[in-house]
Each structure stands twice: as C-alpha cells, then as structure tokens.
Design a protein around this motif. Sequence first.
Motif, mmCIF file in Angstrom:
data_model
loop_
_atom_site.group_PDB
_atom_site.id
_atom_site.type_symbol
_atom_site.label_atom_id
_atom_site.label_comp_id
_atom_site.label_asym_id
_atom_site.label_seq_id
_atom_site.Cartn_x
_atom_site.Cartn_y
_atom_site.Cartn_z
ATOM 1 N N GLN A 20 0.841 -1.201 0.000
ATOM 2 C CA GLN A 20 0.000 0.000 0.000
ATOM 3 C C GLN A 20 0.876 1.251 0.000
ATOM 4 O O GLN A 20 0.549 2.250 -0.633
ATOM 5 C CB GLN A 20 -0.935 0.028 1.216
ATOM 6 C CG GLN A 20 -2.068 -0.965 1.156
ATOM 7 C CD GLN A 20 -1.624 -2.392 1.458
ATOM 8 O OE1 GLN A 20 -0.650 -2.603 2.167
ATOM 9 N NE2 GLN A 20 -2.315 -3.363 0.908
ATOM 10 N N ARG A 21 1.976 1.202 0.724
ATOM 11 C CA ARG A 21 2.866 2.365 0.802
ATOM 12 C C ARG A 21 3.651 2.558 -0.486
ATOM 13 O O ARG A 21 3.932 3.679 -0.889
ATOM 14 C CB ARG A 21 3.828 2.199 1.972
ATOM 15 C CG ARG A 21 4.704 3.403 2.169
ATOM 16 C CD ARG A 21 5.460 3.347 3.455
ATOM 17 N NE ARG A 21 6.272 4.536 3.586
ATOM 18 C CZ ARG A 21 7.282 4.640 4.394
ATOM 19 N NH1 ARG A 21 7.599 3.626 5.173
ATOM 20 N NH2 ARG A 21 7.977 5.740 4.458
ATOM 21 N N TYR A 22 4.049 1.451 -1.118
ATOM 22 C CA TYR A 22 4.813 1.495 -2.363
ATOM 23 C C TYR A 22 4.070 0.697 -3.435
ATOM 24 O O TYR A 22 4.397 -0.462 -3.670
ATOM 25 C CB TYR A 22 6.219 0.910 -2.166
ATOM 26 C CG TYR A 22 7.027 1.623 -1.112
ATOM 27 C CD1 TYR A 22 7.607 2.853 -1.378
ATOM 28 C CD2 TYR A 22 7.212 1.071 0.154
ATOM 29 C CE1 TYR A 22 8.352 3.512 -0.422
ATOM 30 C CE2 TYR A 22 7.957 1.722 1.113
ATOM 31 C CZ TYR A 22 8.521 2.941 0.824
ATOM 32 O OH TYR A 22 9.252 3.603 1.774
ATOM 33 N N PRO A 23 3.062 1.288 -4.080
ATOM 34 C CA PRO A 23 2.334 0.554 -5.125
ATOM 35 C C PRO A 23 3.296 0.086 -6.225
ATOM 36 O O PRO A 23 4.185 0.827 -6.629
ATOM 37 C CB PRO A 23 1.346 1.590 -5.670
ATOM 38 C CG PRO A 23 1.225 2.620 -4.596
ATOM 39 C CD PRO A 23 2.552 2.641 -3.894
ATOM 40 N N GLY A 24 3.121 -1.148 -6.658
ATOM 41 C CA GLY A 24 3.993 -1.709 -7.680
ATOM 42 C C GLY A 24 5.261 -2.317 -7.119
ATOM 43 O O GLY A 24 6.169 -2.659 -7.872
ATOM 44 N N LEU A 25 5.339 -2.454 -5.790
ATOM 45 C CA LEU A 25 6.521 -3.019 -5.137
ATOM 46 C C LEU A 25 6.768 -4.444 -5.609
ATOM 47 O O LEU A 25 5.846 -5.249 -5.692
ATOM 48 C CB LEU A 25 6.326 -3.015 -3.615
ATOM 49 C CG LEU A 25 7.453 -3.616 -2.778
ATOM 50 C CD1 LEU A 25 8.668 -2.694 -2.801
ATOM 51 C CD2 LEU A 25 6.984 -3.836 -1.353
#
Length: 148
Positions: free
Chosen positions: A94-99
Amino acid sequence: MRRRSEQGQVTVLIVGFAVFLAIAVAVVVDATAAYLQRQGLSTLADGAALHGADLGATGVDIYHGGVPEGRLEVTAAQAAAAVRDYLRDVGAHQRYPGLRHSVSVDPRTDRVTVRLTAPLELPLTFPGSPDRPSVGATGSAVSGVDGP
C-alpha cells in the motif's frame, strides 16, 4: 554614427536564468524524493531480511521464543514465505504501489538477502527525465547461534 539599441537583451538573460533555476529546482526536488524513497525501501528490506532469516531458520519468531539448540538452517521456501508475510503485515504494497521483491538464501552462510524495487513517483518532471523511473534497495541478515 548610430548606436545600436541593447534594449531587450536583459530580458533574454533573465528568461534564461529563470529556466535554468526551474530545472535546477526540479532536479533537486526529484533527487530528494528518490533518496527518501530509497531510504524507506532500505529500511523495509532490512526488516524483511531480518524477519526472513528469523522465521526462515526456525519457523517461529526467535526474538520472542528463543533460539533452538544446534545450527539454524534457513530454507529458501520458509524465508520467502516469511518475507512475503512481513511485507503484507507492514502494508508495504500500500505504501509502495507496484513493489516487487526477490529473496535469496546463501546455503553456505544461511544469509537471507531481500531485494526490493518500486516505481518512483517524481513530484516534478522536466524534459529528458525517465518515463517510468524505479528505485531499489537490498537488505540482508543471518540468524545464528553464537556458541561458547
């Protein structure tokens, strides 16, 4: 003899400096955003590697349950599952979309290495900047028993 008018030449100089200043501000702002995201990913990768080495070696949290006797052997499957669970529990996606993440285990040292990459959202863009920049970080950890 007629003197040439120099009127308007200062305007060109001021416009040139303004464009240069705007590009410099964009570079500094974007570099700061990239640095801060890399620092966040680095912290996240370190935590994931610690969790992966911890649970990958024992299947339980050794920081709360203690270390079992004998050599701790980290399995790649357990380490990968522990890293996946850690990233889900801390809300990394959620904090880094596409992680994206990858986990590797060195069988000689039982070192768990976690590599994270995420797309970078640049606050300012300017001509020549990458279309889809990404930033990455790596963390590694070992859980072991220090004997007398």
